[in-house]
Design a protein around this motif. Structure first.
Motif, PDB file in Angstrom:
ATOM      1  N   ASP A 142      44.019  22.985  16.095  1.00 40.79           N
ATOM      2  CA  ASP A 142      42.675  22.770  15.555  1.00 40.79           C
ATOM      3  C   ASP A 142      41.784  23.972  15.837  1.00 40.79           C
ATOM      4  N   ALA A 143      40.566  23.938  15.297  1.00 43.69           N
ATOM      5  CA  ALA A 143      39.671  25.103  15.367  1.00 43.69           C
ATOM      6  C   ALA A 143      39.316  25.464  16.802  1.00 43.69           C
ATOM      7  N   PHE A 144      39.003  24.456  17.626  1.00 45.20           N
ATOM      8  CA  PHE A 144      38.615  24.751  19.005  1.00 45.20           C
ATOM      9  C   PHE A 144      39.762  25.414  19.764  1.00 45.20           C
ATOM     10  N   THR A 145      40.978  24.910  19.584  1.00 47.53           N
ATOM     11  CA  THR A 145      42.135  25.499  20.264  1.00 47.53           C
ATOM     12  C   THR A 145      42.353  26.938  19.820  1.00 47.53           C
ATOM     13  N   ALA A 146      42.220  27.164  18.509  1.00 47.42           N
ATOM     14  CA  ALA A 146      42.404  28.524  17.985  1.00 47.42           C
ATOM     15  C   ALA A 146      41.342  29.470  18.524  1.00 47.42           C
ATOM     16  N   THR A 166      54.667  17.619  14.235  1.00 50.16           N
ATOM     17  CA  THR A 166      55.407  17.241  15.443  1.00 50.16           C
ATOM     18  C   THR A 166      54.470  17.172  16.633  1.00 50.16           C
ATOM     19  N   TYR A 167      53.622  18.192  16.752  1.00 48.01           N
ATOM     20  CA  TYR A 167      52.670  18.254  17.854  1.00 48.01           C
ATOM     21  C   TYR A 167      51.286  18.598  17.309  1.00 48.01           C
ATOM     22  N   LEU A 168      50.282  18.162  18.044  1.00 50.00           N
ATOM     23  CA  LEU A 168      48.908  18.567  17.780  1.00 50.00           C
ATOM     24  C   LEU A 168      48.333  19.185  19.045  1.00 50.00           C
ATOM     25  N   LEU A 169      47.631  20.275  18.887  1.00 52.72           N
ATOM     26  CA  LEU A 169      46.785  20.810  19.960  1.00 52.72           C
ATOM     27  C   LEU A 169      45.362  20.620  19.490  1.00 52.72           C
ATOM     28  N   ASN A 170      44.633  19.726  20.190  1.00 48.72           N
ATOM     29  CA  ASN A 170      43.371  19.259  19.655  1.00 48.72           C
ATOM     30  C   ASN A 170      42.379  19.028  20.790  1.00 48.72           C
ATOM     31  N   GLU A 171      41.110  19.157  20.477  1.00 47.54           N
ATOM     32  CA  GLU A 171      40.089  18.906  21.494  1.00 47.54           C
ATOM     33  C   GLU A 171      39.828  17.421  21.708  1.00 47.54           C
ATOM     34  N   ILE A 174      44.174  10.262  19.262  1.00 47.80           N
ATOM     35  CA  ILE A 174      44.405  10.427  17.828  1.00 47.80           C
ATOM     36  C   ILE A 174      45.442   9.400  17.403  1.00 47.80           C
ATOM     37  N   SER A 175      45.102   8.582  16.422  1.00 42.39           N
ATOM     38  CA  SER A 175      45.994   7.520  15.964  1.00 42.39           C
ATOM     39  C   SER A 175      47.309   8.094  15.455  1.00 42.39           C
ATOM     40  N   GLY A 176      48.423   7.443  15.839  1.00 41.87           N
ATOM     41  CA  GLY A 176      49.744   7.874  15.414  1.00 41.87           C
ATOM     42  C   GLY A 176      50.369   8.913  16.309  1.00 41.87           C
ATOM     43  N   TYR A 177      49.650   9.334  17.346  1.00 37.10           N
ATOM     44  CA  TYR A 177      50.144  10.356  18.261  1.00 37.10           C
ATOM     45  C   TYR A 177      49.923   9.911  19.706  1.00 37.10           C
ATOM     46  N   LYS A 178      50.824  10.335  20.574  1.00 36.58           N
ATOM     47  CA  LYS A 178      50.695  10.056  21.997  1.00 36.58           C
ATOM     48  C   LYS A 178      50.174  11.304  22.699  1.00 36.58           C
ATOM     49  N   CYS A 179      49.186  11.125  23.559  1.00 38.79           N
ATOM     50  CA  CYS A 179      48.641  12.257  24.312  1.00 38.79           C
ATOM     51  C   CYS A 179      49.628  12.629  25.412  1.00 38.79           C
ATOM     52  N   LEU A 180      50.132  13.856  25.369  1.00 37.40           N
ATOM     53  CA  LEU A 180      51.195  14.298  26.275  1.00 37.40           C
ATOM     54  C   LEU A 180      50.652  14.956  27.546  1.00 37.40           C
ATOM     55  N   PHE A 181      49.650  15.799  27.400  1.00 39.91           N
ATOM     56  CA  PHE A 181      49.018  16.423  28.562  1.00 39.91           C
ATOM     57  C   PHE A 181      47.693  17.047  28.132  1.00 39.91           C
ATOM     58  N   GLY A 182      46.870  17.312  29.103  1.00 40.10           N
ATOM     59  CA  GLY A 182      45.604  17.985  28.851  1.00 40.10           C
ATOM     60  C   GLY A 182      45.524  19.274  29.644  1.00 40.10           C
ATOM     61  N   ALA A 187      47.365  18.054  24.210  1.00 39.84           N
ATOM     62  CA  ALA A 187      48.589  18.146  23.404  1.00 39.84           C
ATOM     63  C   ALA A 187      49.030  16.732  23.047  1.00 39.84           C
ATOM     64  N   HIS A 188      49.259  16.498  21.763  1.00 46.36           N
ATOM     65  CA  HIS A 188      49.683  15.191  21.281  1.00 46.36           C
ATOM     66  C   HIS A 188      51.046  15.319  20.622  1.00 46.36           C
ATOM     67  N   GLY A 189      51.884  14.291  20.805  1.00 47.73           N
ATOM     68  CA  GLY A 189      53.188  14.242  20.157  1.00 47.73           C
ATOM     69  C   GLY A 189      53.246  13.120  19.152  1.00 47.73           C
ATOM     70  N   ASN A 190      53.980  13.333  18.069  1.00 42.29           N
ATOM     71  CA  ASN A 190      54.129  12.315  17.026  1.00 42.29           C
ATOM     72  C   ASN A 190      54.789  11.069  17.610  1.00 42.29           C
ATOM     73  N   ALA A 191      54.069   9.933  17.548  1.00 35.94           N
ATOM     74  CA  ALA A 191      54.574   8.696  18.149  1.00 35.94           C
ATOM     75  C   ALA A 191      55.828   8.177  17.457  1.00 35.94           C
ATOM     76  N   GLY A 192      56.100   8.659  16.252  1.00 31.58           N
ATOM     77  CA  GLY A 192      57.292   8.204  15.537  1.00 31.58           C
ATOM     78  C   GLY A 192      58.516   9.061  15.787  1.00 31.58           C
ATOM     79  N   ASP A 193      58.429  10.042  16.670  1.00 31.91           N
ATOM     80  CA  ASP A 193      59.557  10.933  16.970  1.00 31.91           C
ATOM     81  C   ASP A 193      60.104  10.576  18.348  1.00 31.91           C
ATOM     82  N   PRO A 194      61.244   9.884  18.432  1.00 26.13           N
ATOM     83  CA  PRO A 194      61.785   9.482  19.736  1.00 26.13           C
ATOM     84  C   PRO A 194      62.204  10.661  20.597  1.00 26.13           C
TER      85      PRO A 194
END
Length: 499
Positions: free
Chosen positions: A401-405, A438-443, A447-455, A481-488
């Motif tokens: 996302d913009a803040f991460t960039a 697969t992953y999101l780096l977001n402020e 986020i729905s549909g994703y699991k927060c992995l670490f901050g 960092a968020h991971g797609n909840a549908g990816d085992p």
């Protein structure tokens, strides 16, 4: 008769000649190695250096065509640094070393350029005022944080800073037309606001009859036309339209006054906040130096007027006036040298001890500033942690996302296959769950549909506390960092979780 002293060894001669440069260079390199990432203000030149080094003549792949920024910038500085860095980057690429080391390479090369021009100025300071003033000039620069920290950062201001240092050295040497030429190149190519410094120094030299008005006009017009032609030629090719970048910047900032959209400060902010923070003990010493040694007044006065004129612009940042610091440091060095030379006299010895204490306080402040800056790039640290956590060869797409960039991520931070990256803008929070990232780096923490992995924590503020140490840095989670909840496969990895 006593025998003559032995001739100094080659190592001793080398240390005597380049010892000060080695000290300043080591500090600047330490800052670059410890804080390798860059922020939004540096993004254009960083991405341009990356694209020149890795995409060469394939301009259609360059980052600036997709993310042009608010105003266009010249490619000339990025091109010069990229060319100088290319041999080392070729070796890095040949051995498949991560590209972050290429970022470190271009930053160190830029630092060498800046410190080389600062050396030229320092040599002229020694010739004009003596070795004690030179020594204090180096020491004051070393204990200040901002000049050496910024010296490796690819900002337009820093590229112009190299030419300002060159202009100062010509000015001290008495080569006045070369002084104007260096400032014209800085203003026309890299930072249009350097025209204010050109104006104040130029008027001072005219009033002192260092050259005639006709000589100045011929020199300035010919140099400006040559620079305009060169920047239009290079940048029109790179931007794929007829363009003089710094004219558009001038129109945007000065004529339209759009820069104030990024925040404003009071008219006295440079003198009451920016310069005290950047100069530290040198700030009061600068005023004393101008009173004790009138030789520096014709040099300090035009630079001070430059800061005064710049104060009229509502949007203010320290980097805008960083070119004034070396000249102010010379004045401060004159005061420090006077205190040193009179340290054994009654009254002066107390002032000398007081100055040494202020040196130590300045050094402590710079250490705190460095620690805060180290924690000020959560985006870069988050992407690095994500790369280290998932070493599988399964293809994955990371959305940034913009803040991460803006807080540390550049193309130099990206890895090759199986990693892919997206900086697509305008995606709503609800839309992420419908996208196959697969992953999101977001402020955002959730986020729905994703699991927060670490901050990843980032610097928030400094806090004064009634215990030792009296000052502490407050850090809060800035990037998640968020991971797609549908990816085992993602969920099976060991993640620390979000705070």
């Amino acid at each position: 008769m006593a025998p003559p002293p032995p001739a100094p060894t080659p190592a001793a001669r080398l240390l005597r000649e380049y010892g000060w440069d080695l000290m300043l260079g080591s500090i600047a390199a330490f800052y670059a190695v410890m804080v390798p990432y860059t922020k939004v203000e540096e993004s254009f030149n960083v991405q341009a250096m990356h694209d020149i080094l890795y995409h060469n003549y394939h301009i259609d792949k360059y980052d600036h065509l997709e993310f042009p920024g608010v105003v266009p910038r010249t490619f000339i500085g990025a091109l010069v640094i990229a060319i100088l860095s290319s041999p080392a980057v070729l070796i890095i690429s040949a051995f498949h070393v991560p590209k972050i080391y290429s970022l470190l390479t271009v930053r160190l090369v830029l630092g060498c350029v800046i410190l080389t021009t600062l050396r030229l100025f320092r040599v002229e300071v020694k010739k004009k005022f003596g070795r004690h003033v030179e020594a204090f000039f180096v020491v004051l620069t070393a204990i200040q944080f901002h000049v050496l920290f910024y010296s490796t950062r690819p900002l337009p201001n820093i590229l112009a800073f190299a030419l300002v240092n060159l202009a100062y050295s010509f000015w001290f040497k008495g080569n006045y037309l070369r002084t104007l030429q260096a400032l014209i190149v800085a203003a026309v190519v890299f930072r249009c606001d350097m025209i204010l410094l050109l104006g104040t120094i130029g008027v001072t030299l005219l009033l002192s009859r260092s050259f005639s008005l006709m000589e100045a006009a011929k020199c300035c017009i010919s140099t400006a036309l040559l620079c305009i032609g060169f920047t239009v030629l290079v940048d029109s090719i790179m931007w794929q339209r007829i363009l003089w970048p710094e004219f558009e910047v001038f129109w945007f900032n000065s004529v339209l006054n759009r820069s104030s959209e990024w925040g404003t400060h009071s008219i006295h902010w440079y003198f009451t906040s920016a310069l005290p923070r950047s100069m530290l003990v040198a700030y009061p010493l600068c005023l004393v130096g101008a009173l004790l040694d009138r030789r520096i007044v014709p040099y300090v006065l035009p630079v001070t007027l430059f800061v005064v004129l710049y104060s009229k612009l509502p949007h203010k940042e320290l980097r805008f006036i960083i070119a004034s610091v070396p000249m102010f440091n010379v004045s401060a060095s004159l005061a420090a040298s006077r205190l040193y030379n009179n340290r054994k006299k009654t009254g002066w010895n107390f002032l000398y001890v007081l100055m040494l204490g202020a040196f130590l306080v300045s050094l402590g402040y710079s250490a705190v500033s460095f620690m805060a800056s180290y924690s000020n790039y959560p985006g870069g640290h988050a992407l690095k942690a994500l790369h280290e956590a998932d070493s599988s060869m399964k293809e994955k797409m990371v959305h940034i996302d913009a803040f991460t960039a803006m807080s540390g991520v550049s193309r130099f931070c990206e890895n090759g296959y199986p990693w892919r990256y997206s900086k697509e803008e305008g995606i709503s929070v609800e839309e992420y769950q419908n996208r196959n990232f697969t992953y999101l780096l977001n402020e955002r923490r959730y986020i729905s549909g994703y699991k927060c992995l670490f901050g990843v924590d980032g610097f928030s503020r400094a806090r004064i506390q009634p215990r030792s140490p009296p000052l502490s840095l407050v850090k809060v989670p800035k990037v998640f960092a968020h991971g797609n909840a549908g990816d085992p496969g993602i969920l099976s990895l060991d993640w620390p979780g979000c705070p």
